[in-house]
Write a protein that holds these residues in place. Structure first.
Motif, PDB file in Angstrom:
ATOM      1  N   GLU A 104      25.529 -22.478  50.698  1.00 32.56           N
ATOM      2  CA  GLU A 104      24.504 -23.460  51.086  1.00 32.56           C
ATOM      3  C   GLU A 104      23.197 -22.743  51.423  1.00 32.56           C
ATOM      4  O   GLU A 104      22.126 -23.171  51.019  1.00 32.56           O
ATOM      5  CB  GLU A 104      24.968 -24.291  52.285  1.00 32.56           C
ATOM      6  CG  GLU A 104      26.085 -25.256  51.990  1.00 32.56           C
ATOM      7  CD  GLU A 104      25.623 -26.513  51.283  1.00 32.56           C
ATOM      8  OE1 GLU A 104      24.408 -26.714  51.102  1.00 32.56           O
ATOM      9  OE2 GLU A 104      26.498 -27.299  50.885  1.00 32.56           O
ATOM     10  N   ARG A 105      23.293 -21.630  52.176  1.00 27.65           N
ATOM     11  CA  ARG A 105      22.099 -20.869  52.528  1.00 27.65           C
ATOM     12  C   ARG A 105      21.443 -20.286  51.279  1.00 27.65           C
ATOM     13  O   ARG A 105      20.226 -20.297  51.148  1.00 27.65           O
ATOM     14  CB  ARG A 105      22.440 -19.775  53.535  1.00 27.65           C
ATOM     15  CG  ARG A 105      22.703 -20.300  54.928  1.00 27.65           C
ATOM     16  CD  ARG A 105      22.765 -19.201  55.955  1.00 27.65           C
ATOM     17  NE  ARG A 105      23.886 -18.306  55.770  1.00 27.65           N
ATOM     18  CZ  ARG A 105      25.110 -18.499  56.249  1.00 27.65           C
ATOM     19  NH1 ARG A 105      25.376 -19.603  56.929  1.00 27.65           N
ATOM     20  NH2 ARG A 105      26.068 -17.638  56.057  1.00 27.65           N
ATOM     21  N   LYS A 109      17.568 -20.968  49.702  1.00 27.87           N
ATOM     22  CA  LYS A 109      16.667 -19.900  49.268  1.00 27.87           C
ATOM     23  C   LYS A 109      16.254 -20.084  47.812  1.00 27.87           C
ATOM     24  O   LYS A 109      15.109 -19.844  47.444  1.00 27.87           O
ATOM     25  CB  LYS A 109      17.310 -18.534  49.456  1.00 27.87           C
ATOM     26  CG  LYS A 109      17.417 -18.101  50.883  1.00 27.87           C
ATOM     27  CD  LYS A 109      18.075 -16.734  50.980  1.00 27.87           C
ATOM     28  CE  LYS A 109      18.334 -16.342  52.424  1.00 27.87           C
ATOM     29  NZ  LYS A 109      19.048 -15.071  52.511  1.00 27.87           N
TER      30      LYS A 109
END
Length: 113
Positions: A104-105, A109
């Motif tokens: 998810e991170r 990005k």
């Protein structure tokens, strides 16, 4: 011409499978990564001891990430694991959503950067 293999059916206790909710969470992230242009292909493996979902940048490469379900580790380290391209475990846990958090991170990005 290639031969199309049928999607494996659940063979009782002799095979580990993804249930609908688990596969839905994984495919949600996969779809968003495809839309961001990061992934192009995937593979699902369901064996006696584990089930695995692999995401590829290109079909001819090693998977960039692999999500693995091993119910035998449920009471030890957690049955879910996220592996990187080199086979290193990035995250392990009992809950799928926690294991998918690094993806998810990365997706955030990819969209912002």
């Amino acid at each position: 011409m290639g031969v199309v293999a049928p999607f494996p059916q659940h063979n009782g206790p002799n095979q580990v499978v993804f249930i609908r909710e688990e596969l839905s969470k994984i495919m949600d992230i996969y779809g968003r990564m495809v839309a961001a242009g990061k992934w192009r292909d995937y593979a699902i493996v369901m064996e006696r001891d584990y089930a695995s979902f692999s995401a590829f940048r290109r079909s001819a490469e090693n998977p960039e990430y692999r999500v693995e379900k091993r119910p035998s580790l449920h009471m030890k380290q957690g049955m879910w694991a996220l592996f990187n391209e080199n086979g290193m475990i990035l995250k392990r846990g009992a809950e799928l959503s926690g294991v998918l958090a690094p993806l998810e991170r990365k997706l955030i990005k990819a969209i912002n950067g």
